[in-house]
Design an enzyme around this catalytic site. Structure first.
Site, short mmCIF file in Angstrom:
data_model
loop_
_atom_site.label_atom_id
_atom_site.label_comp_id
_atom_site.label_asym_id
_atom_site.label_seq_id
_atom_site.Cartn_x
_atom_site.Cartn_y
_atom_site.Cartn_z
CE LYS A 10 -19.64 26.58 -26.57
NZ LYS A 10 -19.57 24.83 -26.89
CB SER A 52 -0.91 0.06 1.23
OG SER A 52 -0.21 -0.11 2.34
CB SER A 101 -14.66 25.43 -28.43
OG SER A 101 -14.65 24.60 -29.81
CE1 TYR A 144 -5.95 -3.63 8.49
CE2 TYR A 144 -4.93 -5.58 8.19
CZ TYR A 144 -5.35 -4.59 7.70
OH TYR A 144 -4.54 -4.01 6.59
CD GLN A 188 -3.13 -2.49 1.91
OE1 GLN A 188 -2.40 -2.74 2.95
NE2 GLN A 188 -2.81 -2.99 0.67
CE LYS A 215 -4.30 2.34 4.25
NZ LYS A 215 -5.13 1.68 5.12
CG ASN A 228 -3.76 -5.03 12.89
OD1 ASN A 228 -3.13 -5.08 11.78
ND2 ASN A 228 -4.29 -6.48 13.43
N1 ARG Z 1 -1.11 -1.55 5.09
C1 ARG Z 1 -1.99 -1.94 5.94
C2 ARG Z 1 -3.34 -1.18 5.75
O1 ARG Z 1 -3.05 -0.09 5.21
C3 ARG Z 1 -1.43 -1.88 7.40
C4 ARG Z 1 -2.10 -2.67 8.26
C5 ARG Z 1 -1.61 -4.26 8.00
N2 ARG Z 1 -1.65 -5.28 9.20
C6 ARG Z 1 -1.56 -6.45 9.01
N3 ARG Z 1 -1.70 -7.02 10.06
N4 ARG Z 1 -1.28 -6.85 7.68
O2 ARG Z 1 -4.15 -1.55 6.33
#
Ligand code: ARG
Length: 459
Positions: free
Chosen positions: A283, A23, A277, A317, A322, A325, A110
């Site tokens: 325009k 991520s 345009s 979790y 993830q 976000k 987490n």
């Molecule tokens: N990159 C993860 C997220 O954005 C962070 C948490 C990951 N935790 C885990 N146990 N894999 O959610």
């Protein structure tokens, strides 16, 4: 490279799986929050004696150095890292050695990620409120300038009754004021610290969650550790609030688009906020308003996305989370971009009072006033409504307006009509006599402007 979490697992993860899992591409923007959270954590670990003061100091200095180097660009984010949390911990350990490995005591990614997202949202919430306040201020300035700009108010997009441009703009001010309210309220509601929930079940270390929450400016710690790591209500709530703000922005956009067309010609948007345009030299397109209207769908998509992701997720979790976000960041970025464009676009917008007035003269927006006139003279409203309707139909057939019908014509329809009917249906009077609370008169608009300005000053 060996994973920091290579505990039980022996085999290497697949490269494609790594990319899929990572991520860092989008969570790198939370590095200031990750560092802020880790500094507070190191302080708490030292205060409770879980690690030594010296180790804590070492960690804090290391983290501050990383923050500076990321700010200045001296340290580049490694795109191959799994996420921002692992990246910073890895760099810290590289830089300060063994003490770096102590930072993650009594913590899990987490609760760490839940904390970072909340800290990030707090910062962005303030930025969004600030932008919305500026938009409301711009609307108030324009409303003040156009407090007496008579225009038709519409229902069904048909000319309905006389209002002022200031009145119409103030309607939007109140909508955005409620958007601000909602953001501020959700900011309060989410302001509880998840850190110390650890993976899900708390910890056997003697942590001080209250102290850590205080250090980070939270009202208190989240009361239940499972809730602390599982809750994403605030993400949904913020995107929902932003969807509402976009809904308001898209309604305003739609009106700006209509008003700036030749058909209405009520406003002129500054050249800085329109485009031409590539083929039609005449325009002047209201692209910014159209884009804002279009991007509303995208923010609604973010809302549906996160709701769907969270639906049915078991505690605590799950990696699915993830996905919170990208939706959140996209909604925030989109709304900020729209607001940043709208503030100066509204500030520089010019109203064409003559065109508004001309539109007000056509369309029989004084027909209700004609009916009210008869009602006040004793005719039951429903009869007065029918008679006024007949007079409007006559005017349409004979290409004239109510103001131009002769008195004897009126009197032939009802002996309640007198010379004062012309005063009653005079457009300006129709406007000025609408003195009920919240109405369209210049005085009422000014009162609203004053009230809203006071409210945003107090925020
Ligand atoms: N990159 C993860 C997220 O954005 C962070 C948490 C990951 N935790 C885990 N146990 N894999 O959610």
């Amino acid at each position: 490279m060996e994973k920091m979490w290579a505990g039980r697992t022996m085999g290497q993860t697949d490269k494609i799986a790594d990319d899929f899992d990572s991520s860092i591409r989008f969570d790198q923007r939370m590095y200031p929050e990750d560092i802020q959270g880790s500094i507070a954590h190191a302080k708490m670990l030292a205060k409770t004696g879980i690690i030594s003061q010296a180790a804590s100091q070492n960690i804090i200095q290391g983290l501050e150095g990383i923050n500076e180097d990321l700010d200045s660009g001296k340290l580049a984010i490694d795109p191959a890292a799994e996420d921002i949390h692992m990246f910073i911990e890895e760099v810290l350990t590289d830089r300060i050695g063994a003490d770096g490995k102590k930072l993650h005591t009594a913590r899990s990614r987490n609760d760490q990620v839940a904390l970072d997202v909340k800290l990030y949202m707090r910062r962005e919430n303030a930025a969004l409120v600030d932008l919305l306040k500026k938009l409301v201020a711009a609307l108030c300035d324009q409303a003040e300038k156009n407090q007496d700009a008579l225009m038709p108010g519409y229902t069904h997009l048909q000319r309905a009754q006389p209002i002022t441009f200031g009145h119409q703009l103030m309607a939007y001010s109140y909508m955005f004021l409620r958007d601000i309210d909602r953001l501020k309220e959700m900011g309060e509601r989410m302001n509880y610290s998840p850190i110390g929930s650890c993976a899900l079940a708390g910890t056997t270390y003697p942590t001080d969650r209250v102290y850590e929450a205080e250090l980070l400016g939270f009202t208190a710690p989240v009361a239940n550790s499972l809730d602390g790591v599982s809750d994403r209500d605030h993400v949904v709530e913020m995107i929902s609030d932003l969807s509402l703000a976009m809904m308001h922005l898209s309604r305003l956009s739609e009106e700006l688009i209509l008003w700036s067309s030749w058909e209405f010609h009520f406003i002129r948007l500054d050249d800085a906020y329109t485009t031409g345009s590539s083929i039609m030299p005449q325009k002047k397109n209201p692209d910014m308003a159209e884009l804002a209207r279009g991007k509303t769908g995208r923010v609604y998509g973010d809302l549906m996305g996160i709701l769907t992701t969270l639906k049915g997720l078991p505690l605590a979790y799950n990696k699915d989370m993830q996905e919170d976000k990208e939706a959140l960041f996209d909604a925030i970025d989109t709304v900020k971009m729209v607001l940043a464009t709208f503030i100066p676009m509204i500030q520089t917008m010019k109203a064409n009072k003559e065109a508004m007035h001309k539109a007000a003269q056509k369309g029989f927006i004084n027909a209700t006033d004609l009916a009210d006139y008869l009602t006040k003279k004793g005719m039951p409203f429903r009869d007065a409504y029918h008679l006024s309707g007949q007079l409007v139909a006559y005017c349409i057939d004979h290409d004239t307006v109510l103001e131009d019908l002769p008195l004897d014509f009126y009197q032939a329809k009802s002996d309640l009509f007198d010379e004062d009917v012309f005063e009653a249906i005079d457009l300006k009077n129709c406007l000025l006599k609408r003195t009920s609370l919240g109405g369209p008169t210049p005085a009422s608009v000014l009162k609203q402007v004053g009230e809203v300005r006071e409210k945003i000053a107090a925020l």
